[in-house]
Write an enzyme that holds these catalytic residues in place. Structure first.
Site, PDB file in Angstrom:
ATOM      1  N   CYS A  50      -1.812   0.474  10.033  1.00  0.00           N
ATOM      2  CA  CYS A  50      -2.924  -0.442   9.685  1.00  0.00           C
ATOM      3  C   CYS A  50      -3.708  -0.901  10.908  1.00  0.00           C
ATOM      4  O   CYS A  50      -4.855  -1.310  10.780  1.00  0.00           O
ATOM      5  CB  CYS A  50      -2.412  -1.698   8.993  1.00  0.00           C
ATOM      6  N   HIS A  62       0.849  -1.200   0.000  1.00  0.00           N
ATOM      7  CA  HIS A  62       0.000   0.000   0.000  1.00  0.00           C
ATOM      8  C   HIS A  62       0.886   1.252   0.000  1.00  0.00           C
ATOM      9  O   HIS A  62       2.052   1.190   0.427  1.00  0.00           O
ATOM     10  CB  HIS A  62      -0.860   0.051   1.275  1.00  0.00           C
TER      11      HIS A  62
HETATM   12  C1  CIR Z   1      -3.274  -7.789   3.539  1.00  0.00           C
HETATM   13  O1  CIR Z   1      -2.493  -8.257   2.684  1.00  0.00           O
HETATM   14  O2  CIR Z   1      -4.318  -7.233   3.225  1.00  0.00           O
HETATM   15  C2  CIR Z   1      -2.900  -7.925   4.998  1.00  0.00           C
HETATM   16  N1  CIR Z   1      -2.195  -9.130   5.221  1.00  0.00           N
HETATM   17  C3  CIR Z   1      -2.041  -6.762   5.439  1.00  0.00           C
HETATM   18  C4  CIR Z   1      -2.757  -5.442   5.336  1.00  0.00           C
HETATM   19  C5  CIR Z   1      -1.936  -4.328   5.837  1.00  0.00           C
HETATM   20  N2  CIR Z   1      -2.645  -3.114   5.791  1.00  0.00           N
HETATM   21  C6  CIR Z   1      -2.111  -1.950   5.442  1.00  0.00           C
HETATM   22  O3  CIR Z   1      -0.984  -1.879   4.978  1.00  0.00           O
HETATM   23  N3  CIR Z   1      -2.889  -0.873   5.535  1.00  0.00           N
END
Ligand code: CIR
Length: 264
Positions: A254, A167
């Site tokens: 996150c 992201h």
């Molecule tokens: C994903 O791949 O969606 C989760 N394992 C990690 C999400 C992390 N979120 C973020 O960077 N905002």
């Protein structure tokens, strides 16, 4: 920068290690993640926040990453639309607490537009919208229109040329005082030209995802050079352990929705 009053977090589920990850840093331990999550909550409280802790949701292994299903501001909350199929249901699961806080002041990204909160970086009244593997042009367009309706401006930063970055906020974080902490890979981005920059060393890329909460920057524990540089730039720093979240590709931002005093 906003003065934040509250945060919403969700305790990691027992299924935490089944979330989406290429697994570059090994298998996560859900019990250790829960301990680290408690320390994260402690850090938010130390920064003056009231923390609303949601129950773990075993149906959604990635559901502790609450920043992705909602974008929160002082004027509106915007429900996102996941690209990741296994995460789509997280939006409805977090909706009740968002309704409690925002009432009817809620908007939604719809249809073929996808946006995930990790791609959205707020700098005062401006939002950088990351085009990534998860957020597409149609989603960015819908989001820009909603933001405009509420008096915000926005612009696009594409990270599609950086496939190792999940992201936008994986590689850059705004910490107030006109300053970003960021990775070298995004240093030359023209949208960021007006800002001061703290560039993390190559072996500390993970620390470029961090949060400013009121008077403090919270950084992941053990990223000593970044911590040193941030302190040298005049910021208060708190460290918190993040190893298990890093294994699941999640950063510090996150794990919470940070909510300012509302102007609804
Ligand atoms: C994903 O791949 O969606 C989760 N394992 C990690 C999400 C992390 N979120 C973020 O960077 N905002």
């Amino acid at each position: 920068m906003y003065k934040f009053e509250k945060a919403v977090v969700r305790t990691p589920a027992d299924s935490f290690a089944e979330g989406i990850t290429p697994g570059l840093f090994g298998k996560a331990d859900p019990e250790l993640a829960k301990i680290q999550h408690k320390k994260y909550i402690q850090a938010l409280r130390q920064c003056g926040l009231e923390v609303i802790v949601l129950e773990p949701d075993n149906d959604f292994p990635d559901s502790c990453f609450v920043e992705d299903p909602v974008i929160v501001t002082d004027r509106v909350a915007i429900l996102t639309n996941f690209h990741a199929p296994t995460r789509k249901g997280e939006v409805d699961r977090i909706l009740p607490v968002i309704k409690d806080i925002y009432g009817s002041h809620i908007e939604r990204i719809e249809g073929t537009g996808t946006v995930e909160g990790g791609d959205i970086c707020q700098v005062e009244n401006h939002f950088f919208i990351g085009l990534s593997q998860r957020t597409n042009e149609e989603g960015a367009c819908q989001l820009a229109a909603i933001l405009k309706k509420y008096g915000f401006t926005s612009s696009i930063i594409s990270i599609r040329a950086l496939p190792e970055i999940l992201h936008l906020k994986t590689c850059m974080s705004y910490i107030g005082e006109n300053t970003f902490i960021l990775q070298k890979a995004i240093l030359k981005e023209s949208e960021l030209a007006p800002f001061k920059k703290i560039v993390v060393p190559d072996n500390e890329g993970y620390a470029s995802n961090c949060i400013r909460v009121n008077d403090t920057v919270i950084l992941p524990e053990g990223f000593d050079e970044t911590i040193k540089q941030t302190r040298a730039a005049g910021f208060n720093v708190l460290e918190t352990p993040m190893s298990e979240f890093m294994k699941q590709d999640g950063g510090l931002s996150c794990l919470s929705l940070r909510i300012p005093k509302l102007n609804l």
